[in-house]
Design a protein around this motif. Structure first.
Motif, mmCIF file in Angstrom:
data_model
loop_
_atom_site.group_PDB
_atom_site.id
_atom_site.type_symbol
_atom_site.label_atom_id
_atom_site.label_comp_id
_atom_site.label_asym_id
_atom_site.label_seq_id
_atom_site.Cartn_x
_atom_site.Cartn_y
_atom_site.Cartn_z
ATOM 1 N N PRO A 24 40.795 36.688 33.682
ATOM 2 C CA PRO A 24 41.328 36.813 32.319
ATOM 3 C C PRO A 24 41.402 38.274 31.924
ATOM 4 C CG PRO A 24 39.427 35.318 32.374
ATOM 5 C CD PRO A 24 39.552 35.945 33.727
ATOM 6 N N PRO A 25 42.409 38.643 31.176
ATOM 7 C CA PRO A 25 43.426 37.856 30.498
ATOM 8 C C PRO A 25 44.666 37.572 31.349
ATOM 9 C CG PRO A 25 43.632 40.119 29.786
ATOM 10 C CD PRO A 25 42.475 40.065 30.754
ATOM 11 N N HIS A 26 44.531 37.586 32.656
ATOM 12 C CA HIS A 26 45.579 37.222 33.614
ATOM 13 C C HIS A 26 46.820 38.121 33.545
ATOM 14 C CE1 HIS A 26 43.034 33.781 34.182
ATOM 15 N NE2 HIS A 26 43.129 33.503 32.901
ATOM 16 N N PRO A 27 46.629 39.441 33.642
ATOM 17 C CA PRO A 27 47.784 40.343 33.590
ATOM 18 C C PRO A 27 48.679 40.192 34.820
ATOM 19 C CG PRO A 27 45.802 41.562 34.130
ATOM 20 C CD PRO A 27 45.375 40.160 33.811
ATOM 21 N N LEU A 28 49.885 40.692 34.672
ATOM 22 C CA LEU A 28 50.901 40.600 35.704
ATOM 23 C C LEU A 28 50.616 41.564 36.852
ATOM 24 C CD1 LEU A 28 53.619 39.105 36.191
ATOM 25 C CD2 LEU A 28 54.748 41.135 35.254
ATOM 26 N N LEU A 29 50.774 41.057 38.059
ATOM 27 C CA LEU A 29 50.679 41.857 39.283
ATOM 28 C C LEU A 29 52.082 42.005 39.865
ATOM 29 C CD1 LEU A 29 47.631 40.004 40.822
ATOM 30 C CD2 LEU A 29 47.644 42.423 40.203
ATOM 31 N N ILE B 11 43.687 47.409 30.434
ATOM 32 C CA ILE B 11 44.181 46.079 30.806
ATOM 33 C C ILE B 11 43.084 45.033 30.555
ATOM 34 C CG2 ILE B 11 45.067 44.648 32.687
ATOM 35 C CD1 ILE B 11 46.023 47.297 34.019
ATOM 36 N N PHE B 12 41.875 45.369 30.982
ATOM 37 C CA PHE B 12 40.715 44.498 30.821
ATOM 38 C C PHE B 12 39.764 45.156 29.816
ATOM 39 C CE2 PHE B 12 42.256 43.708 35.125
ATOM 40 C CZ PHE B 12 42.336 42.321 35.145
ATOM 41 N N SER B 13 39.962 44.884 28.531
ATOM 42 C CA SER B 13 39.100 45.448 27.499
ATOM 43 C C SER B 13 37.646 45.138 27.840
ATOM 44 C CB SER B 13 39.454 44.830 26.144
ATOM 45 O OG SER B 13 38.442 45.081 25.214
ATOM 46 N N PRO C 159 33.543 42.131 36.067
ATOM 47 C CA PRO C 159 32.831 40.935 36.538
ATOM 48 C C PRO C 159 32.064 41.204 37.835
ATOM 49 C CG PRO C 159 35.134 40.758 37.117
ATOM 50 C CD PRO C 159 34.975 42.057 36.347
ATOM 51 N N ARG C 160 31.016 41.987 37.733
ATOM 52 C CA ARG C 160 30.293 42.475 38.910
ATOM 53 C C ARG C 160 29.840 41.342 39.836
ATOM 54 N NH1 ARG C 160 27.796 47.654 39.994
ATOM 55 N NH2 ARG C 160 26.306 47.408 41.690
ATOM 56 N N GLU C 161 29.297 40.292 39.280
ATOM 57 C CA GLU C 161 28.805 39.201 40.117
ATOM 58 C C GLU C 161 29.949 38.511 40.866
ATOM 59 O OE1 GLU C 161 26.544 34.964 39.557
ATOM 60 O OE2 GLU C 161 25.846 36.652 38.337
ATOM 61 N N ALA C 162 31.042 38.232 40.170
ATOM 62 C CA ALA C 162 32.189 37.585 40.807
ATOM 63 C C ALA C 162 32.815 38.488 41.873
ATOM 64 C CB ALA C 162 33.229 37.199 39.760
ATOM 65 N N ILE C 163 32.941 39.775 41.566
ATOM 66 C CA ILE C 163 33.522 40.712 42.532
ATOM 67 C C ILE C 163 32.588 40.872 43.730
ATOM 68 C CG2 ILE C 163 34.306 43.097 42.892
ATOM 69 C CD1 ILE C 163 36.220 41.539 41.125
ATOM 70 N N GLY C 164 31.281 40.927 43.484
ATOM 71 C CA GLY C 164 30.321 41.007 44.583
ATOM 72 C C GLY C 164 30.406 39.795 45.490
ATOM 73 N N SER C 165 30.521 38.613 44.909
ATOM 74 C CA SER C 165 30.661 37.381 45.707
ATOM 75 C C SER C 165 31.947 37.405 46.522
ATOM 76 C CB SER C 165 30.640 36.153 44.801
ATOM 77 O OG SER C 165 29.392 36.016 44.183
#
Length: 162
Positions: free
Chosen positions: A145-150, A29-31, A38-44
């Motif tokens: 990104p790439p904003h997949p469907l949930l 899904i996220f190539s 996104p380690r920094e964003a997820i950590g935040s």
């Protein structure tokens, strides 16, 4: 195994568990060439959720403290749920799921929990459906990104969970 609340001191170790599973389970899904974890964003985000009084962040650990799973719940919504990659297929996730539902049932007055899962994450969808979660027909897009469907799922809490 022990279910405990996470602290800010746990974030790096939590990310060390989350990242390999995310890359393995969501790489289609996220190539990783275009959209690496996104380690920094997820950590935040984890740090913000840990200090948010409306969110319960849980770790499922061995007696020695090694993190084997993680989850976050806000009121009646399961925000995150995952286990260490080397535990996949062992049944640990099912046990963690049951313990988490019991803990959540004690904290909420709502009879139903909800979650969102990537449409293309078939492994997770099979897991949730096996554990009684049902599609609601509602969907949204992730902010990453790439904003997949949930897809939205819900599950009634059973009497044994209360």
């Amino acid at each position: 195994m022990i279910l405990r609340s996470a602290t800010s001191a746990d974030v790096e170790a939590l990310l060390d568990v989350q990242e390999p599973g995310a890359v393995e389970g969501l790489g289609h899904i996220f190539s990783q060439d275009q959209y690496p974890f996104p380690r920094e964003a997820i950590g935040s985000r984890w740090l913000a959720e840990i200090v948010d009084p409306k969110i319960n962040v849980y770790l499922y650990t061995e007696h020695g403290g090694t993190i084997r799973g993680f989850a976050a719940v806000r009121d009646h919504e399961l925000l995150h749920f995952g286990t260490a990659l080397d535990t996949w297929g062992t049944g640990l996730a099912s046990g963690f799921h049951d313990v988490l539902l019991d803990a959540t049932a004690r904290r909420t007055t709502r009879p139903t929990l909800m979650l969102r899962v990537f449409e293309e994450n078939l492994r997770a969808r099979r897991f949730y459906e096996k554990h009684g979660w049902q599609l609601t027909g509602r969907s949204s897009r992730t902010t990453f990104p790439p904003h997949p469907l949930l897809l939205e799922y819900n599950r009634r809490l059973t009497q044994s969970s209360r």
